[in-house]
Design an enzyme around this catalytic site. Structure first.
Site, PDB file in Angstrom:
ATOM      1  N   LEU A 133       0.870  -1.277   0.161  1.00 26.09           N
ATOM      2  CA  LEU A 133       0.016   0.121   0.073  1.00 26.09           C
ATOM      3  C   LEU A 133       0.928   1.270   0.137  1.00 26.09           C
ATOM      4  CD1 LEU A 133      -2.735   1.502   0.066  1.00 26.09           C
ATOM      5  CD2 LEU A 133      -2.770   0.967   2.716  1.00 26.09           C
ATOM      6  N   GLU A 135       3.790   4.069  -0.218  1.00 26.01           N
ATOM      7  CA  GLU A 135       4.714   4.509  -1.493  1.00 26.01           C
ATOM      8  C   GLU A 135       5.775   5.484  -0.853  1.00 26.01           C
ATOM      9  OE1 GLU A 135       1.588   3.776  -5.118  1.00 26.01           O
ATOM     10  OE2 GLU A 135       2.440   5.499  -4.761  1.00 26.01           O
ATOM     11  N   PRO A 136       6.993   5.981  -1.581  1.00 30.64           N
ATOM     12  CA  PRO A 136       7.840   6.669  -1.219  1.00 30.64           C
ATOM     13  C   PRO A 136       7.187   8.235  -0.764  1.00 30.64           C
ATOM     14  CG  PRO A 136       8.727   5.494  -2.945  1.00 30.64           C
ATOM     15  CD  PRO A 136       7.177   5.140  -2.932  1.00 30.64           C
ATOM     16  N   TRP A 164       8.588   0.569   2.207  1.00 27.46           N
ATOM     17  CA  TRP A 164       8.346  -0.249   3.398  1.00 27.46           C
ATOM     18  C   TRP A 164       7.513  -1.479   3.324  1.00 27.46           C
ATOM     19  CZ3 TRP A 164      11.728   2.694   5.327  1.00 27.46           C
ATOM     20  CH2 TRP A 164      11.724   4.107   5.049  1.00 27.46           C
ATOM     21  N   THR A 166       7.310  -5.138   4.177  1.00 28.06           N
ATOM     22  CA  THR A 166       7.736  -6.291   4.788  1.00 28.06           C
ATOM     23  C   THR A 166       7.696  -7.545   3.957  1.00 28.06           C
ATOM     24  OG1 THR A 166       7.031  -5.197   7.000  1.00 28.06           O
ATOM     25  CG2 THR A 166       7.379  -7.533   6.965  1.00 28.06           C
ATOM     26  N   GLN A 343      16.194  -0.119  31.639  1.00 25.02           N
ATOM     27  CA  GLN A 343      16.436   0.697  32.852  1.00 25.02           C
ATOM     28  C   GLN A 343      16.349  -0.223  34.124  1.00 25.02           C
ATOM     29  OE1 GLN A 343      16.766   4.081  32.813  1.00 25.02           O
ATOM     30  NE2 GLN A 343      17.540   4.254  34.995  1.00 25.02           N
ATOM     31  N   GLU A 370       1.439   0.062  10.052  1.00 29.05           N
ATOM     32  CA  GLU A 370       0.036  -0.100   9.996  1.00 29.05           C
ATOM     33  C   GLU A 370      -0.880   1.076  10.376  1.00 29.05           C
ATOM     34  OE1 GLU A 370      -1.693  -3.377   9.444  1.00 29.05           O
ATOM     35  OE2 GLU A 370       0.126  -4.483   9.057  1.00 29.05           O
TER      36      GLU A 370
END
Length: 390
Positions: A133, A135-136, A164, A166, A343, A370
């Site tokens: 879905l 795009e740059p 992006w 996956t 921590q 997402e």
């Protein structure tokens, strides 16, 4: 230091079958995933063998119909499986969630012929999917995507770049959203593109701060030709299909986030009860005890939130607002819990000798994928107060 198997969590499972299913998942986690998770993440190894085993075991299509190779499991069960996988290794848990997302369009909007032809291999035949879905130049503003599909006789020719992604470059199929009409959401359609399509290439994987075993890459579509029988749904219906998939996908991210947070808490408790300072375990000190209590409370609240949303989905009720809430809360909680775990371990937490620094790096991406958490807040607000005025 190798990872430990996640501590068993008291699960709200509806049937004996689902209890047996979770036992199978935990067995695979302990034997195949946890022993090599730290080493493989450090090396950037993509665990294709894990996904193949999950597929052979019937675990890649859990929320889909058995008629096409799915597991017939409610989302309430599927998400708890994702949580266990996310706690063991986020690359695997998130990968299963992305695969399910990639199957959603065909399973929900495909024709009977399309489903019979493609779903068995997608759900239980060893294939691995990806969802295209973003795009740059269009991330949160997905309706402005530019990748275009042009009809040529009985075919479509797709040209553009997705970003992006996956499993970009390693997936066997891609669910692709492309523009087939005018500007805006109404001009977008959905397509099922095979991973070996001519003209489809992947860029080098992105260099990320976490999830090194999960390839994220741009995909270039240079005149990729597919038949009209691979168009999913009606022309112009793609954006609605995408939003429908994202509602379910956000619950997958929420479950994975709770898994990562649980793994971090387990590590923090183990360390705090064994580390001696001033002659006693550091878990005896009120400052740390309160921190652990807050971590555990965030995890339980997040788990309850994603399960409540899943039950709405299973009942066929609207759940978009609750999905956004679950994604927002659970991923913010994971970021806070993993930071607190570092921590608790002090200087050791900042080293790669313990897994909490990896959990913290991995948790960050869950606030972004997402739909960023800022987008989730917009979704929730729209449900409460209506669309923004211009």
């Amino acid at each position: 230091m190798p990872d430990r198997a996640p501590r068993p969590v008291d699960r709200q499972l509806p049937t004996e079958e689902s209890k047996d299913l979770l036992a199978l998942v935990r067995d695979i986690i302990e034997r195949e995933i946890v022993p090599v998770a730290a080493e493989e993440e450090a090396a950037g190894h993509f665990p294709r063998e894990n996904f193949s085993l999950l597929s052979e075991s019937g675990l890649l299509g859990l929320p889909y119909d058995s008629e096409h190779g799915g597991g017939d499991q409610p989302y309430e069960v599927y998400l708890q499986v994702l949580e266990e996988l996310g706690a063991a290794r986020l690359t695997v848990g998130l990968g299963v969630s992305v695969h399910s997302l990639a199957c959603h369009a065909l399973a929900s909007y495909g024709t009977a012929d399309q489903q019979a032809k493609h779903l068995p291999a997608m759900l239980g035949g060893g294939l691995l999917g990806a969802y295209c879905l973003s795009e740059p130049a269009s991330g949160s503003d997905a309706a402005s995507l530019r990748t275009r599909a042009v009809r040529d006789g009985d075919d479509w020719v797709i040209t553009g770049t997705k970003a992006w992604i996956t499993h970009g470059g390693v997936a066997d199929f891609y669910t692709v959203l492309a523009r087939t009409g005018g500007e805006g959401a109404g001009g977008i359609s959905a397509f099922l593109v095979p991973g070996d399509a001519e003209g489809l290439t992947a860029a080098a994987p992105e260099k990320k701060m976490g999830m090194n075993g999960s390839p994220t890459a741009q995909l270039h579509f240079d005149g990729v030709r597919i038949g009209d029988d691979r168009r999913i749904g009606d022309e112009g219906q793609g954006f609605a299909i995408a939003l429908s998939a994202l509602d379910s996908g956000r619950l997958g991210i929420a479950a994975c986030a709770v898994g990562v947070a649980q793994a971090a808490l387990d590590e923090a408790v183990e360390y705090a009860t064994g580390r001696l300072q001033f002659g006693r375990p550091i878990a005896d000190f009120q400052g740390l005890r309160f921190m652990l209590a807050d971590m555990a409370t965030r995890i339980e609240a997040g788990r309850a939130l994603y399960l409540a949303a899943a039950r709405l989905r299973d009942a066929g009720l609207p759940f978009s607002r609750q999905a956004a809430m679950a994604k927002l809360f659970c991923t913010d909680a994971a970021m806070q819990v993993t930071t607190d775990a570092v921590q608790v371990l002090g200087g050791y937490g900042y080293t790669a000798d313990f897994p909490v620094e990896r959990y913290m790096r991995e948790a960050k991406v869950l606030q972004i994928v997402e739909g960023t958490n800022q987008i989730q807040r917009m979704v929730i607000a729209r449900h409460l107060a209506g669309p923004e005025t211009r």
